[in-house]
Write a protein that holds these residues in place. Structure first.
Motif: not given
Length: 374
Positions: A157-168, A183-200
């Motif tokens: 919970m101590n970071g920003v979660y980037f939830d990457i979908q093909p459409e946003y 949600k940013n609908l203009s950012i597209h990717s080839e598949g599903r993935s995710a990571f948590i960026l720490p606060k610092k």
């Protein structure tokens, strides 16, 4: 080694990456900047082991090449007070004695060997790549970072979660009391993935990212993320673990919907919250036809306040309590002139959304209620 460099150009680069250096480091060498001289390019690195920042500056009249480290304090403090002028660095390759010559004098000190500086592990071959505009990344981090937690028991919970979908791409942050989903609908990717960026590193990005439409290259694997722009590189260790299913906590059927001027509501909250109990910061929101009453009281000091605000509401009379500091933070991170407050009952989370989202964005903020005293 010998080279000339502009004092202001060098100071700007050093200051941009110096914030990553921790007050207390496990390795003494991390109190220093690492310099790599190759041709007309001086590459500068700062790190705290978890996060590594790299930048570069153009130099002239170069003689030799090599790797060396200089204390961050020795570099930053004198340069802050120097007016713009050329600096000449003269470094003895044998003992790393450093002379910095400038218009009215010189500095002399001993540098350190650069080969003891911790090296960055390369990303795995399975690393995912994403191109994202600087402004999009800045907007996502800026508006979600305030909702991250400081929870040693739940580090995810101590970071920003980037939830990457093909459409946003969805930026998510939550501390269990408040939640942001952008949600940013203009950012597209080839598949599903995710990571948590720490606060610092997320905080560092707020100052590092250029205020332009420049494309940022984002690469990440299971352990590390790598960001590169024309001005800097960042490599940071990611938070490991599974982020909770944030969509499941967002109530979808909220019968009571209020449209209210954001600034009027925000300013009323700031004034009224002064009279709330410092321990709870509780404010009461009372809804009646086309009117909201914001009130607070501190029984211990016999203080209270109440303000009425005009709004668009046609439902039944309704009261709910919120922590004023959280509600003020949420309203301060929405740019729309008006907001919609969606409520179900006094025990369920309130949803706050802008009446008009910015282009290609879908912003939702959620706040858990507090128990009212009456």
């Amino acid at each position: 080694m010998r080279f000339d460099v502009s004092s202001s150009a060098l100071l700007t680069r050093l200051q941009s990456i110096s914030k990553v250096i921790a007050a207390k480091n496990s390795l003494p060498i991390l109190d220093s900047f690492l310099f790599l001289l190759e041709g007309n390019k001086l590459t500068i690195t700062a790190s705290d082991v978890e996060t590594r920042l790299v930048t570069w500056v153009e130099v002239m009249n170069v003689e030799g090449s090599g790797l060396f480290a200089i204390s961050a304090k020795i570099m930053l403090e004198p340069l802050k007070e120097l007016p713009e002028q050329p600096l000449t660095f003269d470094i003895n390759d044998a003992n790393l004695e450093v002379f910095i010559h400038f218009q009215n004098g010189e500095y002399n000190f001993i540098g350190q060997k650069g080969d003891t500086y911790p090296q960055q592990k390369p990303l795995k071959e399975s690393a995912v790549s994403l191109a994202i505009e600087s402004q999009q990344l800045l907007s996502g981090v800026n508006r979600s970072l305030f909702a991250t937690a400081d929870d040693e028991l739940r580090p995810v919970m101590n970071g920003v979660y980037f939830d990457i979908q093909p459409e946003y791409l969805t930026f998510v942050a939550s501390d269990g009391h408040k939640l942001v989903r952008l949600k940013n609908l203009s950012i597209h990717s080839e598949g599903r993935s995710a990571f948590i960026l720490p606060k610092k590193p997320a905080n560092l990005l707020k100052t590092l990212l250029p205020r332009t439409d420049e494309k940022i290259t984002l690469l990440f694997d299971d352990n590390n993320a790598y960001l590169r722009s024309t001005q800097f590189e960042m490599v940071c260790r990611l938070i490991e673990g599974r982020y909770p299913n944030y969509n499941s906590v967002i109530p979808t059927e909220n019968e009571n919907k209020v449209i209210i001027d954001r600034l009027s509501f925000l300013n009323a909250l700031k004034r009224v919250s002064v009279f709330s109990s410092p321990a709870s910061s509780l404010v009461k929101i009372q809804l009646s036809e086309n009117q909201i009453i914001v009130s607070a009281q501190d029984i211990d000091f016999s203080t209270s306040a109440e303000e009425k605000i005009v709004c668009q509401y046609t439902g039944s009379e309704f009261s709910i309590g919120f922590k004023a500091t959280y509600l003020i933070e949420i309203l301060s991170n929405i740019n729309s002139g008006e907001v919609v407050l969606e409520l179900a009952d006094p025990s369920r989370a309130g949803v706050i959304v802008p009446t008009e989202n910015e282009e290609d964005e879908d912003l939702l903020m959620l706040l858990m209620p507090m128990m009212l005293n009456d």
